[in-house]
Design an enzyme around this catalytic site. Structure first.
Site, PDB file in Angstrom:
ATOM      1  N   GLU A 117      -1.389   2.765  -2.861  1.00 46.73           N
ATOM      2  CA  GLU A 117      -2.116   1.500  -2.753  1.00 46.73           C
ATOM      3  C   GLU A 117      -3.106   1.597  -1.588  1.00 46.73           C
ATOM      4  O   GLU A 117      -4.297   1.302  -1.734  1.00 46.73           O
ATOM      5  CB  GLU A 117      -1.124   0.368  -2.524  1.00 46.73           C
ATOM      6  CG  GLU A 117      -1.764  -0.988  -2.298  1.00 46.73           C
ATOM      7  CD  GLU A 117      -0.755  -2.038  -1.856  1.00 46.73           C
ATOM      8  OE1 GLU A 117      -1.085  -3.240  -1.955  1.00 46.73           O
ATOM      9  OE2 GLU A 117       0.354  -1.675  -1.404  1.00 46.73           O
ATOM     10  N   HIS A 118      -2.604   1.980  -0.426  1.00 41.18           N
ATOM     11  CA  HIS A 118      -3.443   2.199   0.757  1.00 41.18           C
ATOM     12  C   HIS A 118      -3.282   3.652   1.193  1.00 41.18           C
ATOM     13  O   HIS A 118      -2.159   4.119   1.385  1.00 41.18           O
ATOM     14  CB  HIS A 118      -3.006   1.318   1.932  1.00 41.18           C
ATOM     15  CG  HIS A 118      -2.839  -0.125   1.608  1.00 41.18           C
ATOM     16  ND1 HIS A 118      -1.616  -0.679   1.288  1.00 41.18           N
ATOM     17  CD2 HIS A 118      -3.743  -1.139   1.575  1.00 41.18           C
ATOM     18  CE1 HIS A 118      -1.764  -1.971   1.073  1.00 41.18           C
ATOM     19  NE2 HIS A 118      -3.048  -2.278   1.224  1.00 41.18           N
TER      20      HIS A 118
END
EC number: 1.1.1.23
Length: 447
Positions: free
Chosen positions: A343-344
């Site tokens: 996601e990050h």
């Protein structure tokens, strides 16, 4: 506290792409199991509308608002009572997000295929969206910004926000969403806000909701966006088709690709920043430096014990979803983070921008020591509603495009159709669909 996975030597080369992905740390998130819980809740909302929503709010959130829709005066009061520093920070977050998302708006394109034959792709916003803002163990006014700004930039004509009622609210805010969430809505000009959380909020958006006397309180929407817990994800899965969805968001995650040039204390601080979200939050470091790995472990021990949410952080870091992955080289590290599809993803290496340019799979990439995920959460201008659970290998984060539909408009003259009629008939017959061809030849009876 945090586990290690050693992929040096032959360990990495023996794994294909799927095997590597399965070997990496990942949270357990069984949406299918949650379907059995949310199915009767959604059916109840469909059958009983507002009454069911009020009862479910009292059951799950311990609060029953005076009205399901937050009155406008309560929204205004939230801004009036908002700490000036928070107001200023929210306005700056909104300003930066609007700058970035304004440049994402697509323009119509027309292609002249032949004389008299034009195909146009028209970009049209969805009619109405329901934007979900979670409100469990933390408060997320930033998620209001991240959902609302791209929807407004896409010129969606109707949008509504839902967030769980809060039992701890007092005074005018009792039973309504957290005042900071309400203030963010007011600052963005959103006046349709509902005190509804969880799976029942998704059901309300999908089915709409009426009072016992038949008065419509919430009109149904065509698209639902926003993060939430496993029950929100399950409701999205259950109702997908009746509504469009952005994604089935799972627990938040951060991966950091770092070499021996990285600052171990900064790496640890960034891992902890995501771990404080949730006990299922994932924090993964991928490095070719055993020395950095040891330094990060020591920094995690120090920082985790000193942070406010120490128990939550330690649980997340100690879970199967978090870990330190050792690789032989930066090239191997890139292969690992591409398989993980975080996601990050932070890049804390030498020549971080060049390394970031080689990454194919990530929801958002944060380049260098001065672009922590926290910046993206609030004030980078980027969107923090991002694909989780490895879905970044095929899905994108929330953007203006999420709220637009491309419609092909086909405009052909008689002469342009006649020019290609024989080819249409040939292909129709090849597919044993002769009526398709006849639909063309019927227009030229004298041919």
């Amino acid at each position: 506290m945090i586990s290690r996975l050693d992929l040096r030597g032959t360990a990495l080369s023996s794994l294909d792409a799927r095997g590597l992905r399965d070997a990496l740390p990942r949270a357990e998130f069984d949406v299918d199991a949650a379907l059995d819980v949310v199915r009767p809740l959604c059916a109840d909302v469909q059958a009983r509308g507002v009454q069911a929503l009020l009862e479910l709010g009292e059951r799950f959130d311990g609060a029953r608002p005076t009205s399901l829709r937050v009155p406008r005066e309560v929204l205004r009061a939230a801004v009036e009572q908002l700490d000036p520093a928070i107001r200023g920070a929210l306005l700056e977050s909104i300003r930066r997000a609007r700058l970035v998302h304004a440049d994402q708006r697509r323009t119509d394109t027309s292609t002249t295929v032949t004389d008299g034959g034009v195909v146009t792709e028209r970009w049209v916003p969805v009619d109405r969206v329901g934007l979900y803002v979670p409100g469990g163990i933390a408060v997320y006014p930033s998620s209001v910004v991240m959902n609302v700004v791209p929807a407004q930039a896409a010129e969606v004509p109707s949008l509504a926000v839902a967030s769980p009622p809060q039992s701890t609210n007092t005074g005018v805010f009792h039973g309504y969403p957290h005042p900071t969430i309400l203030a963010a809505c007011e600052l963005l000009g959103v006046d349709e806000v509902y005190a509804v959380g969880g799976a029942q909020a998704v059901a309300m958006f999908a089915y709409g909701a009426s009072d016992e006397d038949g008065t419509t309180v919430c009109e149904p929407v065509t698209l639902v966006t926003g993060p939430g817990n496993i029950y929100v994800a399950a409701a999205k899965r259950l109702l997908k088709g009746l509504i469009g969805i952005d994604a089935e968001a799972g627990p938040t995650e951060i991966a950091i690709l770092a070499d021996d040039a990285a600052d171990a204390d900064l790496v640890a601080a960034d891992m902890i920043s995501q771990a404080e979200h949730d006990e299922l939050a994932a924090a993964v470091l991928v490095t070719d430096s055993p020395e950095l790995a040891e330094q990060v472990e020591r920094a995690l021990d120090t920082r985790a014990g000193a942070t406010r949410h120490a128990v939550r952080v330690k649980t997340a870091l100690g879970g199967r979803q978090s870990g330190i992955v050792l690789v032989d080289s930066l090239d191997d590290g890139i292969r690992v983070v591409d398989a993980y599809a975080a996601e990050h993803l932070e890049i804390q290496t030498r020549d971080a921008a060049a390394v970031a340019a080689r990454i194919r799979n990530a929801g958002a990439i944060f380049v260098g020591a001065y672009a922590p995920v926290s910046l993206g959460d609030y004030c980078a201008g980027s969107n923090h509603v991002l694909p989780t659970g490895g879905c970044a290998c095929h899905s994108s984060g929330l953007s203006v495009q999420s709220f637009l539909r491309g419609i092909h408009v086909v405009d052909y003259s008689r002469e342009a159709l006649q020019e290609v009629a024989a080819q249409v008939v040939t292909l129709a017959n090849a597919e044993d669909l002769p009526a398709h061809g006849e639909a063309v030849t019927a227009r030229f009876p004298d041919a």
